[in-house]
Design a protein around this motif. Structure first.
Motif, PDB file in Angstrom:
ATOM      1  N   GLU A  49     -28.914  -7.601  -8.059  1.00 37.66           N
ATOM      2  CA  GLU A  49     -27.848  -8.348  -7.407  1.00 37.66           C
ATOM      3  C   GLU A  49     -26.764  -7.390  -6.930  1.00 37.66           C
ATOM      4  O   GLU A  49     -26.411  -6.435  -7.618  1.00 37.66           O
ATOM      5  CB  GLU A  49     -27.234  -9.372  -8.362  1.00 37.66           C
ATOM      6  N   LYS A  50     -26.221  -7.677  -5.774  1.00 39.61           N
ATOM      7  CA  LYS A  50     -25.164  -6.837  -5.223  1.00 39.61           C
ATOM      8  C   LYS A  50     -24.183  -7.714  -4.468  1.00 39.61           C
ATOM      9  O   LYS A  50     -24.569  -8.628  -3.741  1.00 39.61           O
ATOM     10  CB  LYS A  50     -25.750  -5.783  -4.280  1.00 39.61           C
ATOM     11  N   MET A  51     -22.900  -7.460  -4.672  1.00 39.28           N
ATOM     12  CA  MET A  51     -21.873  -8.187  -3.943  1.00 39.28           C
ATOM     13  C   MET A  51     -20.752  -7.216  -3.577  1.00 39.28           C
ATOM     14  O   MET A  51     -20.606  -6.152  -4.182  1.00 39.28           O
ATOM     15  CB  MET A  51     -21.308  -9.329  -4.778  1.00 39.28           C
ATOM     16  N   GLU A  52     -20.002  -7.563  -2.553  1.00 33.09           N
ATOM     17  CA  GLU A  52     -18.863  -6.760  -2.130  1.00 33.09           C
ATOM     18  C   GLU A  52     -17.618  -7.625  -2.209  1.00 33.09           C
ATOM     19  O   GLU A  52     -17.625  -8.786  -1.775  1.00 33.09           O
ATOM     20  CB  GLU A  52     -19.070  -6.249  -0.702  1.00 33.09           C
ATOM     21  N   ARG A  53     -16.546  -7.083  -2.766  1.00 28.76           N
ATOM     22  CA  ARG A  53     -15.292  -7.819  -2.885  1.00 28.76           C
ATOM     23  C   ARG A  53     -14.126  -6.851  -2.752  1.00 28.76           C
ATOM     24  O   ARG A  53     -14.305  -5.628  -2.815  1.00 28.76           O
ATOM     25  CB  ARG A  53     -15.216  -8.548  -4.223  1.00 28.76           C
ATOM     26  N   HIS A  54     -12.932  -7.411  -2.574  1.00 28.54           N
ATOM     27  CA  HIS A  54     -11.748  -6.576  -2.507  1.00 28.54           C
ATOM     28  C   HIS A  54     -11.422  -6.008  -3.883  1.00 28.54           C
ATOM     29  O   HIS A  54     -11.615  -6.665  -4.907  1.00 28.54           O
ATOM     30  CB  HIS A  54     -10.558  -7.379  -1.977  1.00 28.54           C
ATOM     31  N   ALA A  55     -10.916  -4.795  -3.888  1.00 27.16           N
ATOM     32  CA  ALA A  55     -10.529  -4.160  -5.144  1.00 27.16           C
ATOM     33  C   ALA A  55      -9.399  -4.950  -5.803  1.00 27.16           C
ATOM     34  O   ALA A  55      -8.504  -5.464  -5.131  1.00 27.16           O
ATOM     35  CB  ALA A  55     -10.080  -2.722  -4.887  1.00 27.16           C
ATOM     36  N   ARG A  56      -9.461  -5.051  -7.106  1.00 35.43           N
ATOM     37  CA  ARG A  56      -8.391  -5.685  -7.870  1.00 35.43           C
ATOM     38  C   ARG A  56      -7.298  -4.651  -8.120  1.00 35.43           C
ATOM     39  O   ARG A  56      -7.520  -3.453  -7.943  1.00 35.43           O
ATOM     40  CB  ARG A  56      -8.950  -6.243  -9.175  1.00 35.43           C
ATOM     41  N   PRO A  57      -6.107  -5.105  -8.549  1.00 37.76           N
ATOM     42  CA  PRO A  57      -4.993  -4.167  -8.707  1.00 37.76           C
ATOM     43  C   PRO A  57      -5.317  -2.925  -9.525  1.00 37.76           C
ATOM     44  O   PRO A  57      -4.932  -1.810  -9.159  1.00 37.76           O
ATOM     45  CB  PRO A  57      -3.919  -5.030  -9.381  1.00 37.76           C
ATOM     46  N   LYS A  58      -6.051  -3.072 -10.625  1.00 41.06           N
ATOM     47  CA  LYS A  58      -6.360  -1.915 -11.460  1.00 41.06           C
ATOM     48  C   LYS A  58      -7.379  -0.993 -10.812  1.00 41.06           C
ATOM     49  O   LYS A  58      -7.488   0.181 -11.199  1.00 41.06           O
ATOM     50  CB  LYS A  58      -6.879  -2.383 -12.822  1.00 41.06           C
ATOM     51  N   GLU A  59      -8.136  -1.507  -9.848  1.00 41.70           N
ATOM     52  CA  GLU A  59      -9.193  -0.722  -9.207  1.00 41.70           C
ATOM     53  C   GLU A  59      -8.730  -0.065  -7.917  1.00 41.70           C
ATOM     54  O   GLU A  59      -9.326   0.913  -7.469  1.00 41.70           O
ATOM     55  CB  GLU A  59     -10.396  -1.619  -8.900  1.00 41.70           C
ATOM     56  N   ALA A  60      -7.694  -0.609  -7.307  1.00 44.25           N
ATOM     57  CA  ALA A  60      -7.265  -0.142  -5.983  1.00 44.25           C
ATOM     58  C   ALA A  60      -6.559   1.202  -6.073  1.00 44.25           C
ATOM     59  O   ALA A  60      -5.928   1.522  -7.087  1.00 44.25           O
ATOM     60  CB  ALA A  60      -6.334  -1.180  -5.362  1.00 44.25           C
ATOM     61  N   PRO A  61      -6.636   1.999  -4.990  1.00 45.85           N
ATOM     62  CA  PRO A  61      -5.851   3.241  -4.933  1.00 45.85           C
ATOM     63  C   PRO A  61      -4.369   2.916  -5.064  1.00 45.85           C
ATOM     64  O   PRO A  61      -3.939   1.796  -4.757  1.00 45.85           O
ATOM     65  CB  PRO A  61      -6.175   3.795  -3.537  1.00 45.85           C
ATOM     66  N   SER A  62      -3.572   3.872  -5.506  1.00 48.11           N
ATOM     67  CA  SER A  62      -2.161   3.621  -5.819  1.00 48.11           C
ATOM     68  C   SER A  62      -1.407   2.987  -4.658  1.00 48.11           C
ATOM     69  O   SER A  62      -0.600   2.075  -4.860  1.00 48.11           O
ATOM     70  CB  SER A  62      -1.479   4.920  -6.250  1.00 48.11           C
TER      71      SER A  62
END
Length: 259
Positions: A49-62
């Motif tokens: 299974e594979k999905m694409e989503r927007h990065a969450r706050p902890k995952e996003a670049p600064s």
């Protein structure tokens, strides 16, 4: 230039978070579109299974953490989209999508029996027919319950409850079906990785379709070994990104495994 655009370019997310409720609907939609385009996306992979989503706050670049927070909170999106659909409307949409797929699949099975579509009681076709009958049973039960109530308001109230429960149960069933398939996904992934390495030279010579053939066969063998029918295996392999269609996978498997 809109005020939010200057703040956006400067990545001043705290100020945007305080500003957006005062923007016009048009500007809110423009801001939301900019956030969707700007916030990085990540791929989530589990088994096949594979999905694409927007990065969450902890995952996003600064520089995008504040923007990711605005998306994650969902308040801007809710303001743009308005009140969520009532249960009966949401369930009707989901049900229409399901019934369309089921009827199209049945028609394909009937029209192309030579493509490897089984016609037995455990076939893909029969599972589709059983699903349609169960969906129809929800309608019949709802109508029977309506007959027990005299007031229109009471009928509407009951209809919303039935629709909400039906949607929860339907989606839970879909997740359960995916969960059932997880045990064999690891074997399929390992087999596909091995075969991809071996097929690299063949892919250059014969093209993508020829190189995919052993991957499709291996994936379907693993799925069949897990207890699924050939038709279901062809469909699941296609859902995992292998082959051009479930019908094509069935034909391919038949050609390469027939006595």
């Amino acid at each position: 230039m809109s005020e939010w655009k200057a703040l956006f370019d400067q990545r001043r997310w705290d100020e945007i978070e305080g500003l957006w409720p005062a923007l016009s609907p048009y500007e809110q939609r423009a801001l939301f579109a900019a956030l969707l385009e700007g916030v990085p996306k990540i791929s989530v992979i589990d088994g096949m299974e594979k999905m694409e989503r927007h990065a969450r706050p902890k995952e996003a670049p600064s520089e995008w953490k504040g923007a990711a927070k605005i998306l994650a909170l969902g308040e801007l999106q809710a303001e743009i989209e308005g009140d969520p659909a009532i249960a009966s409307t949401s369930w009707a949409s989901l049900r229409e999508e399901a019934e369309t797929y089921l009827r199209e699949t049945i028609a394909d099975c009937v029209a192309k029996p030579e493509a490897g579509h089984a016609r037995g009681e455990l076939s893909q076709e029969q599972h589709c027919r059983d699903s349609l009958e169960l969906l129809a049973a929800i309608n019949r039960t709802t109508k029977l319950m309506y007959a027990e109530l005299d007031a229109l308001a009471d009928r509407e109230w009951l209809g919303e409850i039935i629709a909400e429960v039906a949607e929860y149960a339907f989606v839970a069933g879909r997740h359960m079906q995916e969960a059932w398939g997880k045990p064999f996904e690891g074997h399929a992934v390992r087999g596909i990785k091995t075969l991809k390495s071996a097929a690299a030279g063949g892919e250059q010579r014969k093209g993508k379709q020829a190189a995919e053939t052993p991957l499709i066969i291996a994936c379907m063998r693993d799925i069949i070994a897990a207890g699924h029918s050939k038709a279901r295996a062809a469909e699941l392999a296609y859902k995992k990104g292998l082959g051009r269609s479930a019908v094509g996978n069935s034909k391919l498997f038949y050609r390469h495994t027939k006595p």
